[in-house]
Design a protein around this motif. Sequence first.
Motif, short mmCIF file in Angstrom:
data_model
loop_
_atom_site.label_atom_id
_atom_site.label_comp_id
_atom_site.label_asym_id
_atom_site.label_seq_id
_atom_site.Cartn_x
_atom_site.Cartn_y
_atom_site.Cartn_z
N LYS A 219 19.51 26.44 -3.47
CA LYS A 219 20.68 26.61 -4.33
C LYS A 219 20.27 26.51 -5.79
N GLY A 220 19.07 26.06 -6.04
CA GLY A 220 18.63 25.88 -7.42
C GLY A 220 18.86 24.46 -7.91
N ARG A 229 21.51 13.07 -4.46
CA ARG A 229 22.74 13.50 -3.85
C ARG A 229 22.55 13.79 -2.36
N HIS A 230 21.44 14.41 -2.05
CA HIS A 230 21.27 14.84 -0.66
C HIS A 230 20.43 13.87 0.15
N GLN D 130 29.58 21.32 -0.80
CA GLN D 130 28.23 21.88 -0.76
C GLN D 130 28.19 23.27 -1.37
N ILE D 131 29.25 24.03 -1.14
CA ILE D 131 29.31 25.34 -1.79
C ILE D 131 29.51 25.14 -3.29
N GLU D 133 28.46 22.93 -5.10
CA GLU D 133 27.24 22.54 -5.81
C GLU D 133 26.56 23.75 -6.47
N VAL D 134 26.59 24.88 -5.75
CA VAL D 134 25.99 26.10 -6.31
C VAL D 134 26.66 26.45 -7.63
N ARG D 136 28.41 24.48 -9.57
CA ARG D 136 28.19 23.45 -10.60
C ARG D 136 26.82 23.62 -11.24
#
Lengths: 313, 308, 532, 556
Positions: A219-220, A229-230, D130-131, D133-134, D136
């Motif tokens: 996702k970058g 976070r993860h 989670q989506i 996050e992309v 952001r």
Amino acid sequence: MLPYIARRLLATVPVMVMVAVVVFAILRLTPGDPAAIIAGDDATAEQLDKIRQTMGLDKPIYLQLVQWLARLMQGDLGVSLLSGTPVLSMIGDRMGPSLALALGTIVVTVIIAIPLGIIAAWRQGKLLDRAIMTLSVLGFSVPTFVVGYLLIYSLSIKLGWFPVQGYKPLSEGFWPFAQRLVLPVLALSGVYVALIARITRSSIIEVMGEDFIRTARSKGATERVVLMRHALRNAAVPIVTIIGIGIASLISGVVVTESVFNLPGLGRLVVEAVLARDYPVIQGLILLFSFIYILINLLVDLLYPVFDPRIRY
Amino acid sequence: MQAIVNPLPGESSGQASGELPSTVSAPQTASVLKQLVGTLKSGPVLVAFVILCVVILAALSAPLLGTNDPVAIDPGSRLRGISPEHWLGTDAYGRDTYSRVVYGARVSLIVGAGATIMCILLGLLIGVVAGYFRAADAIIMRVMDGIMAIPSILLAIALVSLTGGSILTVLVAITVPEVPRVVRLVRSVILSVRSEPYVEAAISLGTPAPTLLVRHMVPNTIAPLIVQGTYVFAAAILIEATLSFLGAGLPPEIPSWGNMMSEGRMYFQLLPGLILYPGIVLAATLLSVNVLGDVVRDVLDPKMAKKS
Amino acid sequence: MLSKVKRAACYKAFGISAAFSFASLVTIPAHAQTITAVMQSGLRVMDPVVSTAFITRDHGYMIYDTLLGMNEKFEIKPQMAEKWEVAEDQKTYTFTLRDGLKWHDGAPVTSEDCVASLKRWAQQDSTGQVLMTMVSDIAVVDGKSFKVVLKEPTSLLLESLAKLSSRPAFMMPKRIAETPASESIKEFIGSGPFKFVASEFKPGLKVVYDKNKDYVPRSEPASWTAGGKVVNVDRVQWAAMPDQMTPVNALMNGEIDFIQQVPFDLLPMLENNNDVNVEVLDKLGNWTYYRFNHLHPPFNNKLLRQAAMHAVGQDDVLKALVGNPKYAKTCAAVFGCDTPYADTYGKDVVIPSNIDKAKQLLKEANYDGTPIVVLQPTDLAMVAPQPIVIASALRKAGFKVDLKTMDWQSVVTQQGNQKSPSEGGWNIFSTYSTLATSGNPFGNTTVAANGTKAWAGWPEVPEIEKLRLEFARATDETKRKEITAQIQKLAIDEGVVGPLGQFSVPAAYSKKLTGVLASPITVFWNIKKSDK
Amino acid sequence: MIGSASHPRKPGPSSELRAPVLEIDNLAVQVVGEPPVRHILEDISFNIRPGEMLCVVGESGSGKSVTSLAVMGLLPPGSLRTSTGRILVEGEDVLKASQARLRELRATRMAMIFQEPMTALNPVEKVGEQIDEVLRIHTKLSRAERRAKILEMLDAVHMPDVERIYDSYPHQLSGGQRQRVVISMALILEPKILIADEPTTALDVTTQKQILALIRELQKKHNTAVLFITHDFGVVAEIADRIVVMNKGRVVEVGSRDDILAYPREPYTRMLVSSVPSLVPKQRAALKSDIVLDLKELSKTYAGRGFFGRGRSIAAAQGVSLSVRKGEIVGIVGESGSGKSTVARCVVRLQDPTSGNILVHGDDIAKATGSQLRPMRRRVQIVFQDPYRSLNPRRRVGDSVIEGLINFGQRRDEALNRARELLGLVGLSADAMERYPHQFSGGQRQRICIARALALDPDILVADEAVSALDVSVQAQVLKLLDEIRERIGIAVLFITHDLRVAAQICDTIVVMQHGRVVEAGSAAEVLTAPRQDYTRALIEAAPGRDWDFQNFRPL
């Protein structure tokens, strides 16, 4: 959730009964005679017999056990053989320092250990990681009492920052209370910081190999976000488990720390009571400890869903 | 691989799923040894290995290392500093600190290794029974809970006063509270291995339970047990020191590092060496054991190795 | 007080804080003077008649008073008693209480109380028991006086009423003194210079005594347990600290005022400190000794007891136990050196370590290699080193030694075990005692030699028993000295007890304290504390 | 039906003309470590144009996934690195880009979806977050705007009840839904390149069909270039515009879909394509031999643990009846959760059936326990799916094969002789006996497992997805072996599979299961060519590439 808690609590009853009976047996098998301790070391056999009679220690063990259990059912833990003080009030008196020490240790441990573990995992294999891990093994290699003496010598005697011993309840003000807790908490935290930093590191490293970490990177997301976070939240369950085990095993460390810093807590009480064969006090304490132990385990289990929504009760 | 006759074209020993090449294949005795030797190329591992070897050798050959009788007291020359007669000075009974540190290696290593071996053997036995025989599981785990709920200190003091302080007593006092943790570990491994296809295959081949356990299930516990073992080792030596501190440890005559540190604590400000010398050796030993334990774990446990 | 209640209520409102306030102390006014003293152990057993523990005895002297006291010249002086009169025939003693004596609950002290207290004490105390065989009656004369009628004249009556240790004859109110002697009392009311603060008592941790404002001290200067017990502070707080380092650090840091017993090896830390006085208060000191088990082999053989006594040297013991020669000296006397009954017989046997002689005796006695079980307590610094030195010496002499370690309380329990060592009994154990206790054939239980009825070790030497009775009857001091000299000879020759030397344990206290009394009992009267 | 797969199709001229968005040029990837240098990829060159669907096919170990990770810059830093070559994304060489620049490019220019939708999502975070996050990371949108955009995206991937989905955790979604979430995440910023690494392999066929359709749809909509990695020629036949065939870290052949499927130039490609099993069942005569295994109303219920007697129970199998004759191969097909494996495990008594009978030659083994059960075990043997976990890695192959024989009292030397014979039967030489499992390939291991199962001369062999983990070429060989063995020793086989192609190739009889029940049963020809039930029909229709005759390199 509630039925789960109820079931868990119900399941603790046999464990506690078992612990109580086993401890009762161990105590009575252990040589040592409270009567001799009460009377002093030049009492005659006849005097001892009389004292034993008065305290009911001459009765068969099973009868003493039954009587003790019967009184326990009514919430009566009995009185100290030596001082005649009710066991419950002794425990109440000693609860504060131990609780403060334990809570302080947990807080300090978590505050220090988890960031250390994260940093080590982040710099895995690098110099910083090795330094942290080596320090943590060192933390695990020095007995608590040595750490305690070192702290007293440097921070109290030489620098005069903290009192060397004692305890003041919170009711006498926060500063006197906190001031006397700093050193014991630091001394006791050493081992747990080492332990929890290690588990944090290895849990995070393990999570870092998961697919969703790759997803996050794709996702970058920056490494910081990936890590905090993860990885961290997914590593929480093993970390919480170890913290739970740590708390449950705190009691041995508490005994030493309370001795070195003269904190009037439960740890000292248990050693004193064992050395003096003050049976009702020991039994009461063991009951308390096993209950606390079980409660912590339950709490840890109840905490899991907070960190991992897949776990539900 | 090359030597295998490959009767069918197009078959290569690739991986079943995922195409990332894994550097690790199933653990093999010979290759494990080779890998372990290979790890010695790394500086810290080599240092750890050397330290541990030196400590073990010192323990084995203690009488040959210029030591005196570590138990011989000489109250006349107590609490001396470093001198030609006493390389590291003397303690409160006038015993030679250097000799006690060297002989202490014996006792401390026996305590550490003994507790580790006892823990692992007992934990393995009980854990296997709990993990495999579901009927026994609930009861065993409740008993383990019970043991964990009893503070180890109490157990130690009870044992010491029951049987007198001795290495065996201290070993038992250290082992018993640690066993439940090993049991849990073994049990969880056994539970997870139970559903491995090769175990199920063995079941359907009619393999009796004892063979099944020994042949197919227990070997999987070795890697995690080694890691657990290094923890137990360190914990045992530390607990021994703590027990000495509380007066429930080894007889003060017997030199062990924990014992020495605990006895020397009174002289912390006057003669720090009494704590320092055994303390340094103890820390170095535990550090080494830890480093080596991690290495063995990495080699034996493909999962962790792959992650790192 | 009101503010304290309020505060407690506030804390109750906050979950965790409430738990902390369990242990809340009563805050005392800032200007009130408190002496915080660290005693050698924690107070748990509070009945000084039931227990002979030194801490219980010290506690007794805080809150109770005695009829008679003893001064530093070993003279018997009146304390609660105004005076006593002895009848012509030397058989009737009439004691009269002085004016102004009050129990802590406010009731006046009466002769009834004293009679009841005496009777309970005499049932339990070893000297008291011997005394009672010579007493025909104890009776109230009037509210202020009572009499003791003897069967035959003895000086034992006054001596035991003035007995320093342990158990002193403390006076208690009648209703408390009527508790059976084997049962602990539940109420702690005395007439002594301090009052026990029950609400602050934490068994094993902390005892608080407030000044007894109604106490009327005698006018004579204080000396040991005699003279005026003038209290100059508001409060004395006893603490027990499990780790020996802690009180030393705390005293250096100004957190406490007084340490009853400073571990010898930590003395250098305090001796160099400008704010602290280090001083031996108990000038009589202690003696340490070991006992053989006379019931079982090999020490049922007198020769082997002799061998052991030759082997063990006092110097080594004292060096290991005390270190600093300033506080220790060798002494062969079973009643202590510097006491009225000091004697030097046997100094060649017990003081030096004569391994050759021991080996020779071992050969003579045909020692068969039976292992010697030596009990060793690990958790009490004052008794831990002796067994190690003994074991070392015995091994050198050719004994086979099995050093069994355990905690002190286990040793105390094991002592009484008359079984053979192979069945869990013992051959040698060692302990120490204050000379305040052991200075005469009655206080000194180690010389009792009436076989299995005697104290642990169970020596059987009828001559000694005879001599002890003679001592009780003797009123003439020269005669008594002759008797004790004979006991000394028998005790050494028969191996009844093995003296290991004499030592004094220094106390340390802040220079803020003045007027600390030198006394075999640690007392807190006469002490002043400056605010600075 | 997906796209225009049924007709051979030339790539649209539009994509021919445009410049490629991704060019891989002479890429090589090597293992990090000491020399000698070991290359995982060598000499990889191909490109993708906007709107194009490029399928990279290959068997395991071919390097197709490593290629995709290299494009994303996600090679595991400690073990792999690119040594030569260029990867141009819209002309920019990502191999030369800084980490920060790479992060910028991810999700905006190039995005990726993965094989396992369960593990690809963070299990402890809501999927909406989670989506989010992309967005952001890469946009400056406000919270509300982001949420709106996400809901819109979820809608675009045909999710029901998008608000609820937003607040769900991954474990609360089905596999297909999770993959839609992953797709949303990848496509929300409309990247130019989408790399899909086996995105449907872990899914059931019916779900696979939907996901493939979705990817196609979104690709069209945004004119995305898709690099689709797969091992499944069925899928390739469905969706590919062009195909890259890889083997052992090298590109074997690149060409249009029709070129590769119909006119493969390289022998390897030819072998690969022709190995794909046909959906057309072989015609077999119905067997009249004895019934060896007879299941009667077999049920298995998992009791949920409840407090105060209150508990949920899950019926994994309900009233399953079927029979297997000597020499017959009966296939149980169904999607995940259909209960087919439960039946298999009950038959070998790795699980205890709740009710019903399992008759082996008339003897009921359903309720046998302990010492009764043990002799019966030798009559039913099993081969599992995962060849890598089916053999004890610490034991020699020979010891594994003879284990059963030894258990039933055979002398060791006799057993070893028998083992040699059996290894010969499954096509392995006798020196395999002395070796350890890790020295064998997956297919070889599966042969060893079959030899082990046959050692006890069982009446019934249960094959639980026994070829599912194998590459197609290997799969074909193992299937052939099973068929041969059946011919030679006349064993009855209960064959569990999710793959209709495999079932069509090997089974005499097919039993279709759904939700723990038997939906349809009959001869393979009947069930596959004239299904009576809708579910069976749906399954067949979902099978990818069913319009292509791979064996004969032509459309059906």
